[in-house]
Design a protein around this motif. Structure first.
Motif, PDB file in Angstrom:
ATOM      1  N   THR A  26      34.554 -17.863  44.870  1.00  0.00           N
ATOM      2  CA  THR A  26      33.385 -17.020  44.591  1.00  0.00           C
ATOM      3  C   THR A  26      32.462 -17.535  45.734  1.00  0.00           C
ATOM      4  OG1 THR A  26      34.163 -16.707  42.559  1.00  0.00           O
ATOM      5  CG2 THR A  26      31.921 -15.629  43.054  1.00  0.00           C
ATOM      6  N   HIS A  27      32.065 -18.571  45.589  1.00  0.00           N
ATOM      7  CA  HIS A  27      30.862 -19.219  46.554  1.00  0.00           C
ATOM      8  C   HIS A  27      31.599 -19.131  48.044  1.00  0.00           C
ATOM      9  CE1 HIS A  27      29.016 -22.081  43.392  1.00  0.00           C
ATOM     10  NE2 HIS A  27      28.230 -21.138  43.794  1.00  0.00           N
ATOM     11  N   SER A  30      30.611 -15.684  48.980  1.00  0.00           N
ATOM     12  CA  SER A  30      29.465 -15.180  49.091  1.00  0.00           C
ATOM     13  C   SER A  30      28.702 -15.896  50.298  1.00  0.00           C
ATOM     14  CB  SER A  30      28.459 -16.043  47.881  1.00  0.00           C
ATOM     15  OG  SER A  30      29.047 -15.545  46.671  1.00  0.00           O
ATOM     16  N   LYS A  33      29.601 -13.491  53.162  1.00  0.00           N
ATOM     17  CA  LYS A  33      29.056 -12.200  52.846  1.00  0.00           C
ATOM     18  C   LYS A  33      27.592 -12.221  53.111  1.00  0.00           C
ATOM     19  CE  LYS A  33      27.853  -9.023  48.943  1.00  0.00           C
ATOM     20  NZ  LYS A  33      27.671  -9.230  47.431  1.00  0.00           N
ATOM     21  N   PHE A 210      25.583 -17.603  42.669  1.00  0.00           N
ATOM     22  CA  PHE A 210      26.344 -17.135  43.756  1.00  0.00           C
ATOM     23  C   PHE A 210      25.576 -16.394  44.660  1.00  0.00           C
ATOM     24  CE2 PHE A 210      28.777 -17.847  40.036  1.00  0.00           C
ATOM     25  CZ  PHE A 210      29.657 -18.668  40.736  1.00  0.00           C
ATOM     26  N   GLU A 211      24.149 -16.194  44.504  1.00  0.00           N
ATOM     27  CA  GLU A 211      23.533 -15.382  45.506  1.00  0.00           C
ATOM     28  C   GLU A 211      23.354 -16.281  46.813  1.00  0.00           C
ATOM     29  OE1 GLU A 211      22.806 -12.309  45.183  1.00  0.00           O
ATOM     30  OE2 GLU A 211      23.602 -12.378  43.128  1.00  0.00           O
TER      31      GLU A 211
END
Ligand code: SF4
Length: 348
Positions: A26-27, A30, A33, A210-211
């Motif tokens: 997930t990191h 991110s 992204k 995760f932002e």
């Protein structure tokens, strides 16, 4: 500190070349992204770690699931992301196409409770894959099955824990300078669990969300610690990750599982990195303890090196040609959390 100052610091970093591992997929997603690589110095290299449970699930596990899916009186229940993971000769998806018809996609392991009660003559076998994040859900289901006296459920488990794998990385990949800890796993385990790693290896372990700003903040703290010759655990995600973790989830893990050796595809067997069912739940064991026979990757697949950050996915000769998410050749291309799949979707 303003985010602009954090970016300025990371962009202007001109010290020794650094390798920082983000452990969970997930990191990794991110980071793509948010375009994090474009915001930091070329001297800070971000590499992916072994935090995709599907990617490290051994071939023998898939073969065992296919065996159950081909047997009369059994139904294999799995999450969809396991369907395309290669086994020795077939994935579950290919096996289904060849006649192994007893495969059901599930959305929750608790579906097995209902099914098992409705159809006592059938045995429901669950393909249980994941880390501390998912282990409690399977454990709760088994506690409920035991409470209701249900006997026709089995778990084939490839459940694993993250800390022994991080020890493995620190011992075998000494050039990794710091770690962004796996976020979802940390919600369950808590942040203090990383302190033994910081102390033993003198490296920074930083828990974060995760932002984009969370990831940048963690990179800032890791680089800052390295510049100050520190190696400490820091928790920047305190609203989700407590120091001691989620007590209820940890109690379920403690009740249902015990640590045992586990096979990590591409790495080999790591002691105490697996979650085996305790004797009190042995009647639900679908053969998990025997799944050590095969650590092979398909010939030519570099997943073993990708998983430990030795190479980036696009350095594998198969990347984007013989191996794509539509036709995966290795396990890292299959899962939404696999590094190769994430790179393919973001680089192409
Ligand atoms: Fe394996 Fe495919 Fe990744 Fe290459 S691109 S390492 S073959 S999963």
């Amino acid at each position: 500190m303003e985010i602009r100052e954090v970016i300025d610091y990371l962009k202007s970093y001109d010290g020794p070349q650094l390798k920082i591992m983000e452990v969970c997929g997930t990191h990794t997603a991110s980071i793509f992204k948010a375009g994090i690589r474009s915001l930091i110095s070329d001297k800070i290299r971000l590499i992916s770690g072994p935090g995709c449970p599907v990617c490290v699930t051994p071939t023998a596990f898939i073969d065992k699931c296919i065996e159950y899916a081909s047997m009369d009186g059994y139904e294999l229940m799995t999450f969809g992301d396991m369907m395309k993971v290669p086994g020795t000769s077939d994935s579950l998806s290919e096996a289904k196409g060849r006649g192994a018809a007893n495969i059901r996609l599930m959305y929750s392991p608790f579906e097995a409770i209902e099914k098992a009660e409705e159809n006592p003559d059938k045995t429901y076998v669950i393909a249980a894959v994941g880390f501390e994040t998912t282990a409690p859900a399977y454990g709760l289901m088994l506690q409920e099955a035991k409470r209701r006296g249900i006997t026709n459920i089995r778990l084939v488990t490839a459940l694993k824990t993250a800390i022994p794998a991080l020890h493995w990385i620190c011992q075998n990949q000494e050039d990794v300078d710091g770690f962004i800890c796996p976020g979802h796993v940390s919600v369950i385990t808590g942040s203090s669990i990383y302190e033994e790693l910081s102390e033993e290896y003198g490296k920074p372990f930083v828990v974060t969300g995760f932002e984009a700003e969370h990831i940048l903040a963690s990179l800032y703290r890791i680089v800052k610690q390295i510049e100050e010759c520190k190696g400490q655990t820091e928790n920047l995600y305190k609203n989700a990750v407590k120091e001691g973790g989620n007590a209820k989830a940890l109690a379920v893990i403690e009740d249902v599982y015990e640590p045992g050796p586990a096979m990590w595809r591409g790495l080999g067997v790591i002691d105490d990195s697996g979650l085996s069912l305790r004797d009190e739940y042995a009647m639900y064991d679908g053969g998990s303890r025997d799944l050590f026979a095969d650590m092979e990757l398909p010939e030519g697949c570099s997943c073993g090196d990708v998983i430990v950050g030795k190479v980036n996915p696009d350095q594998c000769p198969m990347f984007g040609t013989a191996c794509t998410p539509m036709k995966p050749f290795g396990p890292c291309m299959v899962s939404s959390e696999g590094a190769c799949g994430i790179w393919y979707r973001n680089v192409n």
